[in-house]
Design an enzyme around this catalytic site. Structure first.
Site, PDB file in Angstrom:
ATOM      1  CB  ALA A  18      81.612 -45.795 -26.141  1.00 30.82           C
ATOM      2  CB  VAL A  99      71.957 -47.863 -25.203  1.00 36.11           C
ATOM      3  CG1 VAL A  99      71.999 -47.741 -26.710  1.00 36.11           C
ATOM      4  CG2 VAL A  99      72.951 -48.973 -24.666  1.00 36.11           C
ATOM      5  CG  HIS A 117      73.304 -46.306 -31.621  1.00 35.42           C
ATOM      6  ND1 HIS A 117      74.458 -46.510 -31.720  1.00 35.42           N
ATOM      7  CD2 HIS A 117      73.082 -45.806 -32.821  1.00 35.42           C
ATOM      8  CE1 HIS A 117      75.120 -45.928 -32.827  1.00 35.42           C
ATOM      9  NE2 HIS A 117      74.155 -45.718 -33.533  1.00 35.42           N
ATOM     10  CB  CYS A 128      51.935 -55.908 -28.845  1.00 37.00           C
ATOM     11  SG  CYS A 128      52.714 -55.769 -27.334  1.00 37.00           S
ATOM     12  CB  CYS A 150      55.292 -59.807 -25.002  1.00 37.99           C
ATOM     13  SG  CYS A 150      53.884 -58.635 -24.939  1.00 37.99           S
ATOM     14  CB  CYS A 153      51.194 -60.207 -28.018  1.00 34.96           C
ATOM     15  SG  CYS A 153      52.937 -59.888 -28.397  1.00 34.96           S
ATOM     16  CG  ASN A 216      87.604 -39.798 -29.712  1.00 31.93           C
ATOM     17  OD1 ASN A 216      86.894 -40.342 -28.965  1.00 31.93           O
ATOM     18  ND2 ASN A 216      88.308 -40.644 -30.788  1.00 31.93           N
ATOM     19  CB  ILE A 234      85.807 -37.095 -22.058  1.00 26.12           C
ATOM     20  CG1 ILE A 234      86.477 -37.522 -23.529  1.00 26.12           C
ATOM     21  CG2 ILE A 234      84.600 -36.796 -22.156  1.00 26.12           C
ATOM     22  CD1 ILE A 234      85.887 -38.943 -24.130  1.00 26.12           C
TER      23      ILE A 234
HETATM   24 ZN    ZN Z   1      53.826 -57.899 -27.016  1.00 26.27          ZN
END
Ligand code: ZN
Length: 255
Positions: A18, A99, A117, A128, A150, A153, A216, A234
């Site tokens: 992070a 992420v 992650h 699905c 979704c 589905c 760090n 950093i």
């Molecule tokens: Zn689905």
């Protein structure tokens, strides 16, 4: 700051946490102004079992992400330095806990970046398995859908990030371990190195006889095993290290 540990290195693995993205305006989770520090109830929303069981938890999860600065964040000097290092011809793999997709936005090849992650740039259907760009789902949340399903589905949708209680993708975890075992130098940047799999990846590198460098602000459990521990910001430290590895002198950051 930079020592003989850069000499002769042709294969580098860079583990990012992070701390690499805070300069881009993305708060960490556990820090003083972190997402979970400000609203501890959200920890539940990041737990797979609670997320799947409770529509209220899912609504809280989507609402908290609706306002995330990560959607509009831009890469910073650290992300750009790693992209430049790849362009310089050094074999570099990025293993990230983040992420936010900012390594790829900065120009690192997607196939050189392992998202341990997962990614918030995609949504996955828990029924699905269909993956779609997050914009589509976030637009539905904006329009008032508190529990988007979704369209194919009808199953629960979730961001393609790894929640608490959820397993890492085994193929990604295995590949990360092979990279840690084969890189001559591992640089761990902006991570407290207290959660898996990043902690054990450092152990893999050290046990294989490779050099570990830690950048760090705060101490980590691996500081004593590192050939260098760097406490500088950093955004200053990483461009210097990358320039040294690329065999060039630190200069102005290229656009
Ligand atoms: Zn689905």
């Amino acid at each position: 700051m930079i020592g003989s540990w850069v000499d002769g290195v042709e294969r580098v693995a860079v583990l990012t946490g992070a701390g690499v993205s805070t300069d881009s305006g993305i708060p960490d989770y556990r820090g003083p102004s972190g997402v979970w520090t400000r609203d501890p109830s959200l920890v539940k929303a990041f737990t797979y079992q609670s997320f799947m069981a409770d529509p209220g938890v899912r609504a809280a999860f989507w609402q908290s992400h609706r306002q995330s600065p990560a959607w509009r964040a831009q890469p910073n000097a650290a992300h750009r330095a790693l992209a430049d290092l790849e362009r310089s011809g050094v074999a570099v793999r990025v293993l990230t806990q983040n992420v936010d997709g900012l390594h790829q936005s900065a120009g690192s090849s997607p196939r050189k970046v392992l998202e341990l992650h997962g990614t918030m740039r995609e949504v996955v259907c828990t029924g699905c398995g269909e993956r779609t760009p997050s914009e589509q789902t976030m637009a539905r949340v904006e329009a008032g859908d508190s529990d988007p399903r979704c369209v194919d589905c009808g199953a629960i949708l979730k961001l393609a990030v790894v929640l608490f209680g959820e397993h890492l993708d085994p193929a990604t975890a295995g590949l990360a371990e092979r990279i840690a075992a084969n890189a001559q130098l591992m640089i761990a940047v902006g991570s407290s190195l207290q959660v898996e799999p990043v902690a054990s990846l450092c152990a893999v590198a050290v046990n294989a006889g490779h050099r570990l460098v830690i950048v760090n602000r705060d101490p980590t459990p691996y500081d004593e095993l590192a050939v260098a521990v760097i406490r500088e910001p950093i955004g200053e430290a990483l461009p210097g290290i990358c320039a040294a590895l690329a065999g060039t002198k630190p200069g102005p950051v290229r656009g």
